[in-house]
Design an enzyme around this catalytic site. Sequence first.
Site, PDB file in Angstrom:
ATOM      1  N   ARG A 155     -15.394   0.639  -1.992  1.00 36.85           N
ATOM      2  CA  ARG A 155     -15.057  -0.597  -1.276  1.00 36.85           C
ATOM      3  C   ARG A 155     -15.246  -0.354   0.216  1.00 36.85           C
ATOM      4  O   ARG A 155     -14.750   0.641   0.753  1.00 36.85           O
ATOM      5  CB  ARG A 155     -13.609  -0.988  -1.559  1.00 36.85           C
ATOM      6  CG  ARG A 155     -13.233  -2.243  -0.793  1.00 36.85           C
ATOM      7  CD  ARG A 155     -11.885  -2.736  -1.191  1.00 36.85           C
ATOM      8  NE  ARG A 155     -10.819  -1.930  -0.609  1.00 36.85           N
ATOM      9  CZ  ARG A 155      -9.522  -2.147  -0.857  1.00 36.85           C
ATOM     10  NH1 ARG A 155      -9.166  -3.097  -1.700  1.00 36.85           N
ATOM     11  NH2 ARG A 155      -8.603  -1.406  -0.301  1.00 36.85           N
ATOM     12  N   HIS A 188       0.825  -1.216   0.000  1.00 33.24           N
ATOM     13  CA  HIS A 188       0.000   0.000   0.000  1.00 33.24           C
ATOM     14  C   HIS A 188       0.850   1.253   0.000  1.00 33.24           C
ATOM     15  O   HIS A 188       0.464   2.281  -0.539  1.00 33.24           O
ATOM     16  CB  HIS A 188      -0.977  -0.028   1.174  1.00 33.24           C
ATOM     17  CG  HIS A 188      -2.068  -1.023   0.954  1.00 33.24           C
ATOM     18  ND1 HIS A 188      -2.091  -2.240   1.567  1.00 33.24           N
ATOM     19  CD2 HIS A 188      -3.121  -0.994   0.108  1.00 33.24           C
ATOM     20  CE1 HIS A 188      -3.135  -2.919   1.128  1.00 33.24           C
ATOM     21  NE2 HIS A 188      -3.779  -2.186   0.247  1.00 33.24           N
ATOM     22  N   CYS A 235      -8.871  -4.200 -10.451  1.00 32.19           N
ATOM     23  CA  CYS A 235      -8.517  -2.940  -9.795  1.00 32.19           C
ATOM     24  C   CYS A 235      -7.193  -3.036  -9.056  1.00 32.19           C
ATOM     25  O   CYS A 235      -6.824  -2.132  -8.324  1.00 32.19           O
ATOM     26  CB  CYS A 235      -9.635  -2.472  -8.867  1.00 32.19           C
ATOM     27  SG  CYS A 235      -9.965  -3.630  -7.546  1.00 32.19           S
ATOM     28  N   ARG A 244       3.199  -9.435   0.008  1.00 29.04           N
ATOM     29  CA  ARG A 244       3.352  -8.368  -0.985  1.00 29.04           C
ATOM     30  C   ARG A 244       4.201  -7.207  -0.461  1.00 29.04           C
ATOM     31  O   ARG A 244       4.555  -6.305  -1.209  1.00 29.04           O
ATOM     32  CB  ARG A 244       1.987  -7.872  -1.473  1.00 29.04           C
ATOM     33  CG  ARG A 244       1.133  -7.261  -0.397  1.00 29.04           C
ATOM     34  CD  ARG A 244      -0.308  -7.093  -0.834  1.00 29.04           C
ATOM     35  NE  ARG A 244      -0.591  -5.779  -1.368  1.00 29.04           N
ATOM     36  CZ  ARG A 244      -1.815  -5.259  -1.464  1.00 29.04           C
ATOM     37  NH1 ARG A 244      -2.867  -5.972  -1.092  1.00 29.04           N
ATOM     38  NH2 ARG A 244      -2.005  -4.059  -1.938  1.00 29.04           N
ATOM     39  N   ASN A 279      -3.405  -7.538  -6.541  1.00 27.89           N
ATOM     40  CA  ASN A 279      -2.317  -7.417  -5.565  1.00 27.89           C
ATOM     41  C   ASN A 279      -2.423  -8.526  -4.521  1.00 27.89           C
ATOM     42  O   ASN A 279      -1.457  -9.229  -4.228  1.00 27.89           O
ATOM     43  CB  ASN A 279      -2.369  -6.060  -4.849  1.00 27.89           C
ATOM     44  CG  ASN A 279      -2.428  -4.908  -5.820  1.00 27.89           C
ATOM     45  OD1 ASN A 279      -1.963  -5.027  -6.941  1.00 27.89           O
ATOM     46  ND2 ASN A 279      -3.019  -3.790  -5.411  1.00 27.89           N
ATOM     47  N   ASP A 280      -3.614  -8.642  -3.954  1.00 26.94           N
ATOM     48  CA  ASP A 280      -3.791  -9.688  -2.949  1.00 26.94           C
ATOM     49  C   ASP A 280      -3.904 -11.056  -3.594  1.00 26.94           C
ATOM     50  O   ASP A 280      -3.420 -12.045  -3.043  1.00 26.94           O
ATOM     51  CB  ASP A 280      -5.021  -9.393  -2.081  1.00 26.94           C
ATOM     52  CG  ASP A 280      -4.671  -8.427  -0.964  1.00 26.94           C
ATOM     53  OD1 ASP A 280      -3.612  -8.611  -0.348  1.00 26.94           O
ATOM     54  OD2 ASP A 280      -5.440  -7.474  -0.732  1.00 26.94           O
ATOM     55  N   GLU A 330      -9.989 -11.709  -4.425  1.00 33.62           N
ATOM     56  CA  GLU A 330      -8.608 -11.468  -3.987  1.00 33.62           C
ATOM     57  C   GLU A 330      -7.970 -12.709  -3.379  1.00 33.62           C
ATOM     58  O   GLU A 330      -6.808 -12.677  -2.989  1.00 33.62           O
ATOM     59  CB  GLU A 330      -8.580 -10.365  -2.923  1.00 33.62           C
ATOM     60  CG  GLU A 330      -9.132  -9.057  -3.400  1.00 33.62           C
ATOM     61  CD  GLU A 330      -8.986  -7.984  -2.347  1.00 33.62           C
ATOM     62  OE1 GLU A 330      -8.046  -7.190  -2.452  1.00 33.62           O
ATOM     63  OE2 GLU A 330      -9.814  -7.949  -1.426  1.00 33.62           O
ATOM     64  N   ARG A 379     -10.785   3.253  -2.007  1.00 30.16           N
ATOM     65  CA  ARG A 379     -10.313   2.561  -0.796  1.00 30.16           C
ATOM     66  C   ARG A 379     -10.714   3.393   0.421  1.00 30.16           C
ATOM     67  O   ARG A 379      -9.939   4.213   0.911  1.00 30.16           O
ATOM     68  CB  ARG A 379      -8.783   2.418  -0.827  1.00 30.16           C
ATOM     69  CG  ARG A 379      -8.233   1.455  -1.882  1.00 30.16           C
ATOM     70  CD  ARG A 379      -6.718   1.361  -1.776  1.00 30.16           C
ATOM     71  NE  ARG A 379      -6.151   0.239  -2.501  1.00 30.16           N
ATOM     72  CZ  ARG A 379      -5.566   0.330  -3.699  1.00 30.16           C
ATOM     73  NH1 ARG A 379      -5.450   1.503  -4.302  1.00 30.16           N
ATOM     74  NH2 ARG A 379      -5.077  -0.747  -4.280  1.00 30.16           N
TER      75      ARG A 379
END
Length: 801
Positions: free
Chosen positions: A572, A437, A732, A695, A684-685, A661, A536
Amino acid sequence: MVGVVVVSHSPDLARAAVNLALQMVHGPAPHIEIAAGTSDDRLGTDPTAVAQAIVAADAGDGVVVIMDLGSAVLSAELALEFLPEPGIKTRLVPAAFVEGIFAAVISAAGGAQLDAVARDATEALHAKAAQLEQAQPLVRTDDSITPPAAVVAKATIVNPDGIHARPAALIVEALASLDARVTISTDRSSPISAHSPTGLMSLGTRPGDVVRIEADGADAAAAVDRIVALAADGFGELAVRDRLGSEARARDQLSRPAGVSPGRVVGPTLRMPDPITEPDPMLRIPETERPAALERLAHAAADIAEQLRSRSSAAGTVGQLLEATAAMATDPDLIADASRRIRDRGVTSERAAWEAIGSVADTLRVAGARQAERVSDLYDIRNRMVSSLTGCAIPGVPDPGYPFVLLAVDLAPADTAGLDSTHCLAIVTEEGGATSHTAIIARSLGIPAVVGVRGATAIPDRTLLLVDGSTGEVIKEPTDDQQATATTIREPHQEILISPGATADGHRIALLANIGSTQDIAAALECGAEGVGLYRTELCFLGRTEAPSVSEQIGTYRAVFSRFGGSRVVVRTLDAGSDKPMPFLGYAEEPNPALGVRGFRTATSHPDVLGEQLKAIKEAAEAESAEVWVMAPMIATVDEVRNFAQVAHDAGLPIIGVMIETPAAALQAELILAEVDFISIGTNDLAQYTFAADRHSASLVPLNDPWQPALLRMIEMVTAAAADSGKPVGVCGEAAADPLLALVLAGLGISSLSMGPAALAEVGRSLGQVALEVCRRAARAACDSDSPASAREAVRAILTT
Ligand code: PEP
Ligand code: MG
């Protein structure tokens, strides 16, 4: 894990002993309960409280009880009679209080069984006795009368401080789960039980000492191997020393870096200060030094108030808040409480400030609502006081008054989000990955960033550093020619997306922006985003100790919706947990937070927080004209999807989706899509969980490469499952921001791509040059490749034929 109950006449004594023991635990700690003092706050013990503590501490493996003296023992014995049937396996241990707690906690943390924990606690005092030569150590062996041990080995101590408390705890932990009785000796001392931390410390080892390890029992060989390995590794303390090593070493260590946010700049370095740590509760100052400590406390408070006031002239509301915070720092009641702690108990001035401010913060938190909003200000004052009294730098992003390149081990998302992008030229961290992040926020702020730069924090402040966030290049003291290739100020330059996203033959792919705060809105609009594909929301509330109220949330969401009238905004719900802890959700420490209670999982423990958020989203949506979609993060089961869909539906929200995810969600995409209106793939996840690769880890960056064919196949599985549903499937995660990979995603059947605003123009341009059929061929080739490099190559080859 075996639980530990501490029975004492004094809560202060018990807490301090437990704190001391916990310092030595490196992984998950055992469940420790304190039963101390009487219900009317007097010194004493209470059998009912002891029984309750035993029940609370038991996780099925039993409980050891350590008592101080006299009636504590009687209370503990009586407590056994109050336990529910069938009785909990309980051992009342005749151990020295402090040594016993210390040994029991370490031994339980290491996974030892109940009787082994009880034995380690009981034996803990023998080492001290041996050290003082007042008694024979229980485990002292004599080669002339005892048979030789089954396994014997020697190891050289290489870490600078020998077997002090931490290495001792590591040895005890390493042995806890083994069936072995182990002793360690030096040529200056007799064998000491390796199961006793205090005993090991009493060996007084120094670097260069050769220790003799002797072990008996079924696991004797494994036990010896573990200790030899720990010693050879310097008990993990060599790396720490290295990091603090010389400049030359730092230069050598600038290796394996990865650029994660583009831009090439040069500027002087500034190291992110270490976080403030809790002052030692055990330290006591002599009576004669207490008046000076009181004076230091008063000065520190006055200085801090002065610092805050000097900034309070800044701006209206901010100024008033700083003035209010300054007043808190010199609050007479607070100073009086801290002073009492110094005068009566002899704690250090920093500890007194820590405790007194902490106690006011607790009171405010309990008071709730408006008062609770001041808790974070109080913690700020507390940190400033401790830093002033200990001479440590003030925590948080520094403000040196000139543009700087920020060096850090890693940055919390909250720190990154608070960076002033006009002053922070670039970020260089030792840890972190491209999809952490911190990297995402750096990109959204347009701050060049390089992660994985080992030894970066050893570079002295004000060293000139050239940083290239595209190539990952980091050059210390660059030459004039090198400097000429970089800028010394950050030049925000964002290209604009010309037209709605589509392939060359007109197949529409919506190009949307990822936003995390109201500041991101401007960038998204300036870059021509067609809407927001990922809002987010948790980034708006990072670090908050109290949940944001519904009315505050409505205001926050309206500020976004009002700017995207008529466009899609995918909101989200809070993705709290892991690297984005939300103090108001009150997490317990988790050994592996990325696999812990995060994302939608927090809704189980805090359904009210989700309910209020959905209510606020609904009200904000009604007041504005954006097309609001809502989705939940970190979904793993179809049941979770149903639960979320139900509560979102009950809140009156019309378009409901979830994120894909986890591999579990990807595998069940078809079933999931039957419950919701859309899905959005968080690559990403999904990469992190598919490859079991954190990550945020700099060394695992290659596994989190979105070009990994296994990840692409995972996405393919989702799009194939969704093909017949006709429902939108977006991406996303950061994969969407790669112009070449965007073609692959389009070919896989993705209907929207959402990314940091800066990437929109290039991704749009890339899509606009390639027909859908070519994208499909590229997707096939990438999925069929066997590595990220060959996938890229295969796609490039298709584009050039
Ligand atoms: C993702 O995991 O890809 C995602 C978009 O969510 P976040 O990066 O916020 O975890
Ligand atoms: Mg995610």
